[in-house]
Scaffold this motif. Structure first.
Motif, PDB file in Angstrom:
ATOM      1  N   PRO A 148     -11.499   3.305  -4.040  1.00 19.86           N
ATOM      2  CA  PRO A 148     -11.332   3.922  -5.355  1.00 19.86           C
ATOM      3  C   PRO A 148     -12.130   3.264  -6.466  1.00 19.86           C
ATOM      4  CG  PRO A 148      -9.380   2.661  -4.759  1.00 19.86           C
ATOM      5  CD  PRO A 148     -10.256   2.665  -3.564  1.00 19.86           C
ATOM      6  N   SER A 149     -12.494   2.010  -6.318  1.00 16.45           N
ATOM      7  CA  SER A 149     -13.288   1.345  -7.358  1.00 16.45           C
ATOM      8  C   SER A 149     -13.961   0.125  -6.752  1.00 16.45           C
ATOM      9  CB  SER A 149     -12.381   0.917  -8.522  1.00 16.45           C
ATOM     10  OG  SER A 149     -11.664  -0.262  -8.202  1.00 16.45           O
ATOM     11  N   ASP A 150     -14.852  -0.483  -7.534  1.00 18.95           N
ATOM     12  CA  ASP A 150     -15.571  -1.655  -7.021  1.00 18.95           C
ATOM     13  C   ASP A 150     -14.691  -2.897  -6.996  1.00 18.95           C
ATOM     14  OD1 ASP A 150     -17.568  -2.162 -10.063  1.00 18.95           O
ATOM     15  OD2 ASP A 150     -15.410  -2.244  -9.695  1.00 18.95           O
ATOM     16  N   ARG A 151     -13.441  -2.755  -7.406  1.00 21.28           N
ATOM     17  CA  ARG A 151     -12.517  -3.885  -7.268  1.00 21.28           C
ATOM     18  C   ARG A 151     -12.014  -4.000  -5.829  1.00 21.28           C
ATOM     19  NH1 ARG A 151      -8.012  -3.406  -9.137  1.00 21.28           N
ATOM     20  NH2 ARG A 151      -7.907  -1.182  -9.660  1.00 21.28           N
ATOM     21  N   PHE A 152     -12.227  -2.948  -5.073  1.00 20.14           N
ATOM     22  CA  PHE A 152     -11.771  -2.918  -3.680  1.00 20.14           C
ATOM     23  C   PHE A 152     -12.943  -3.239  -2.758  1.00 20.14           C
ATOM     24  CE2 PHE A 152      -7.529  -0.829  -3.664  1.00 20.14           C
ATOM     25  CZ  PHE A 152      -7.415  -0.589  -5.021  1.00 20.14           C
ATOM     26  N   SER A 153     -12.684  -4.086  -1.791  1.00 18.11           N
ATOM     27  CA  SER A 153     -13.682  -4.370  -0.764  1.00 18.11           C
ATOM     28  C   SER A 153     -12.962  -4.696   0.525  1.00 18.11           C
ATOM     29  CB  SER A 153     -14.587  -5.531  -1.180  1.00 18.11           C
ATOM     30  OG  SER A 153     -13.817  -6.728  -1.324  1.00 18.11           O
ATOM     31  N   ALA A 154     -13.673  -4.591   1.612  1.00 14.32           N
ATOM     32  CA  ALA A 154     -13.079  -4.921   2.905  1.00 14.32           C
ATOM     33  C   ALA A 154     -14.156  -5.450   3.816  1.00 14.32           C
ATOM     34  CB  ALA A 154     -12.404  -3.702   3.531  1.00 14.32           C
TER      35      ALA A 154
ATOM     36  N   ASP B  42       2.488  -1.452  10.375  1.00 14.78           N
ATOM     37  CA  ASP B  42       3.666  -1.188   9.542  1.00 14.78           C
ATOM     38  C   ASP B  42       3.339  -1.187   8.056  1.00 14.78           C
ATOM     39  OD1 ASP B  42       5.952  -3.032  11.709  1.00 14.78           O
ATOM     40  OD2 ASP B  42       5.178  -0.985  11.795  1.00 14.78           O
ATOM     41  N   GLY B  43       2.154  -1.620   7.700  1.00 17.96           N
ATOM     42  CA  GLY B  43       1.750  -1.572   6.304  1.00 17.96           C
ATOM     43  C   GLY B  43       2.086  -2.828   5.525  1.00 17.96           C
ATOM     44  N   THR B  44       1.393  -2.985   4.412  1.00 20.11           N
ATOM     45  CA  THR B  44       1.704  -4.028   3.432  1.00 20.11           C
ATOM     46  C   THR B  44       2.116  -3.334   2.152  1.00 20.11           C
ATOM     47  OG1 THR B  44       0.167  -5.681   4.314  1.00 20.11           O
ATOM     48  CG2 THR B  44       0.784  -5.875   1.988  1.00 20.11           C
ATOM     49  N   ARG B  45       3.316  -3.645   1.691  1.00 16.69           N
ATOM     50  CA  ARG B  45       3.788  -3.063   0.432  1.00 16.69           C
ATOM     51  C   ARG B  45       3.351  -3.969  -0.705  1.00 16.69           C
ATOM     52  NH1 ARG B  45       7.135   0.807  -0.799  1.00 16.69           N
ATOM     53  NH2 ARG B  45       7.814   1.006   1.375  1.00 16.69           N
ATOM     54  N   LEU B  46       2.465  -3.485  -1.532  1.00 17.58           N
ATOM     55  CA  LEU B  46       1.898  -4.265  -2.633  1.00 17.58           C
ATOM     56  C   LEU B  46       2.505  -3.799  -3.951  1.00 17.58           C
ATOM     57  CD1 LEU B  46      -0.216  -6.294  -3.723  1.00 17.58           C
ATOM     58  CD2 LEU B  46      -1.839  -4.378  -3.826  1.00 17.58           C
ATOM     59  N   SER B  47       3.040  -4.752  -4.672  1.00 20.84           N
ATOM     60  CA  SER B  47       3.637  -4.464  -5.978  1.00 20.84           C
ATOM     61  C   SER B  47       2.944  -5.308  -7.039  1.00 20.84           C
ATOM     62  CB  SER B  47       5.140  -4.775  -5.972  1.00 20.84           C
ATOM     63  OG  SER B  47       5.809  -3.996  -4.992  1.00 20.84           O
ATOM     64  N   ILE B  48       2.409  -4.635  -8.028  1.00 21.54           N
ATOM     65  CA  ILE B  48       1.712  -5.323  -9.117  1.00 21.54           C
ATOM     66  C   ILE B  48       2.610  -5.310 -10.353  1.00 21.54           C
ATOM     67  CG2 ILE B  48      -0.395  -5.461 -10.477  1.00 21.54           C
ATOM     68  CD1 ILE B  48      -0.789  -5.744  -7.425  1.00 21.54           C
TER      69      ILE B  48
ATOM     70  N   GLN C  76      -4.523  -4.012 -10.712  1.00 24.42           N
ATOM     71  CA  GLN C  76      -3.933  -3.208 -11.775  1.00 24.42           C
ATOM     72  C   GLN C  76      -2.618  -2.618 -11.259  1.00 24.42           C
ATOM     73  OE1 GLN C  76      -5.521  -2.922 -14.846  1.00 24.42           O
ATOM     74  NE2 GLN C  76      -6.891  -4.458 -13.942  1.00 24.42           N
ATOM     75  N   GLN C  77      -1.790  -2.179 -12.171  1.00 24.93           N
ATOM     76  CA  GLN C  77      -0.490  -1.649 -11.755  1.00 24.93           C
ATOM     77  C   GLN C  77      -0.642  -0.420 -10.863  1.00 24.93           C
ATOM     78  OE1 GLN C  77       1.899  -1.274 -15.357  1.00 24.93           O
ATOM     79  NE2 GLN C  77       2.822  -3.267 -14.933  1.00 24.93           N
ATOM     80  N   GLU C  78      -1.679   0.354 -11.081  1.00 27.55           N
ATOM     81  CA  GLU C  78      -1.872   1.551 -10.260  1.00 27.55           C
ATOM     82  C   GLU C  78      -2.280   1.225  -8.825  1.00 27.55           C
ATOM     83  OE1 GLU C  78      -3.540   0.968 -13.105  1.00 27.55           O
ATOM     84  OE2 GLU C  78      -5.703   1.357 -12.859  1.00 27.55           O
ATOM     85  N   ASP C  79      -2.552  -0.046  -8.575  1.00 24.37           N
ATOM     86  CA  ASP C  79      -2.867  -0.456  -7.203  1.00 24.37           C
ATOM     87  C   ASP C  79      -1.601  -0.605  -6.360  1.00 24.37           C
ATOM     88  OD1 ASP C  79      -5.399  -2.799  -8.393  1.00 24.37           O
ATOM     89  OD2 ASP C  79      -5.520  -0.634  -8.018  1.00 24.37           O
ATOM     90  N   SER C  80      -0.447  -0.559  -7.004  1.00 22.87           N
ATOM     91  CA  SER C  80       0.817  -0.683  -6.273  1.00 22.87           C
ATOM     92  C   SER C  80       0.939   0.466  -5.276  1.00 22.87           C
ATOM     93  CB  SER C  80       1.999  -0.663  -7.240  1.00 22.87           C
ATOM     94  OG  SER C  80       1.979  -1.783  -8.101  1.00 22.87           O
ATOM     95  N   ALA C  81       1.120   0.111  -4.025  1.00 18.37           N
ATOM     96  CA  ALA C  81       1.167   1.122  -2.958  1.00 18.37           C
ATOM     97  C   ALA C  81       1.455   0.409  -1.644  1.00 18.37           C
ATOM     98  CB  ALA C  81      -0.159   1.866  -2.850  1.00 18.37           C
TER      99      ALA C  81
ATOM    100  N   GLY D 192      -3.987  -8.531 -12.633  1.00 16.62           N
ATOM    101  CA  GLY D 192      -5.163  -9.343 -12.867  1.00 16.62           C
ATOM    102  C   GLY D 192      -5.489 -10.322 -11.746  1.00 16.62           C
ATOM    103  N   LYS D 193      -4.517 -10.561 -10.879  1.00  9.40           N
ATOM    104  CA  LYS D 193      -4.757 -11.468  -9.757  1.00  9.40           C
ATOM    105  C   LYS D 193      -5.499 -10.750  -8.638  1.00  9.40           C
ATOM    106  CE  LYS D 193      -2.195 -14.932 -11.345  1.00  9.40           C
ATOM    107  NZ  LYS D 193      -2.750 -16.269 -11.699  1.00  9.40           N
ATOM    108  N   ASP D 194      -6.127 -11.526  -7.774  1.00  5.22           N
ATOM    109  CA  ASP D 194      -6.756 -10.965  -6.573  1.00  5.22           C
ATOM    110  C   ASP D 194      -5.768 -11.057  -5.408  1.00  5.22           C
ATOM    111  OD1 ASP D 194     -10.081 -12.442  -7.166  1.00  5.22           O
ATOM    112  OD2 ASP D 194      -8.925 -10.913  -8.246  1.00  5.22           O
TER     113      ASP D 194
END
Lengths: 115, 114
Positions: B61-67, B107-113, B83-88, B16-18
């Motif tokens: 993937p959805s309008d929750r994503f922007s750049a 090297d990437g950012t590892r995001l865990s929800i 959302q949890q499925e955003d973990s990647a 639920g956080k941004d």
């Protein structure tokens, strides 16, 4: 539709064995690029090779070689005399030759080379 | 020389956080790409910036994503209401231009929800 398939999820070999990683692609374009990237355990993606669709010549670089066959839409990667340091996930990718907006990556093949 | 820099390297946040992920491309590179790599999956294209042109957002993937990309350099990928499925792992890449290859990856950012 553009698609890259790497059917081998994981391969394990013993050091010094040769190993071939398969890559099959689908594209509606007549011109395109194909790539291989290596992702070692540290996570960064390392570029290995780029081939364009005009050039079907096979390429060899040290222990690495690539076999590009348009007739079977395949771009296979062979490592000769594998080494433990070759252990990584290998990704095959496809992009349009003139429109690099998108890369289409395969799901990757994890290669385990055991001593 | 310096490569593509991403921060943070790891991010853990509650559902639920941004979140905001940052990418500093290689100096002089006009093309910038964002990808997502989910566990056991290949890389999924998200968005592409080229110079001052309108970005190609077709992979989001959805309008929750922007750049956004400010001044043709630094880019920020924002995920709202995570959302949890955003973990990647979120990977950024840059290149000199659309006709220049290869792309250079961070090297990437590892995001865990949670």
């Amino acid at each position: 539709a553009q698609k890259v398939t790497q059917a081998q999820t994981e391969i394990s070999v013993v050091e010094k064995e040769d190993v071939t990683l398969d890559c099959v692609y689908e594209t509606r374009d007549t011109t395109y690029y194909l790539f291989w990237y290596k992702q070692p355990p540290s996570g960064e993606l390392v570029f290995l090779i780029r081939r364009n669709s005009f050039d079907e010549q096979n390429e060899i670089s040290g222990r690495y070689s690539w076999n590009f066959q348009k007739s079977t839409s395949s771009f296979n990667f062979t490592i000769t005399a594998s080494q433990v340091v070759d252990s990584a996930v290998y990704f095959c990718a496809l992009s349009d030759l003139y429109n690099f907006n998108k890369f289409y990556f395969g799901s990757g093949t994890k290669l385990n080379v055991k001593p | 020389g310096a490569g593509v820099s991403q921060s943070p390297s790891n991010k853990v946040t509650e559902k639920g956080k941004d979140v905001e992920l940052r990418c500093d491309p290689i100096s002089g590179h006009t093309a910038l790409y964002w990808y997502r790599q989910s566990l056991g999956q290949g890389l999924e294209f998200l968005i592409y910036f080229q110079g001052n042109s309108a970005p190609d957002k077709s992979g989001l993937p959805s309008d929750r994503f922007s750049a956004e990309r400010t001044g043709g350099s630094v880019s920020t990928l924002t995920i709202q209401r995570t959302q949890q499925e955003d973990s990647a792992v979120y990977l950024c890449a840059s290149s000199y231009g659309p006709e220049e290859q290869p792309q250079h990856f961070g090297d990437g950012t590892r995001l865990s929800i949670l």
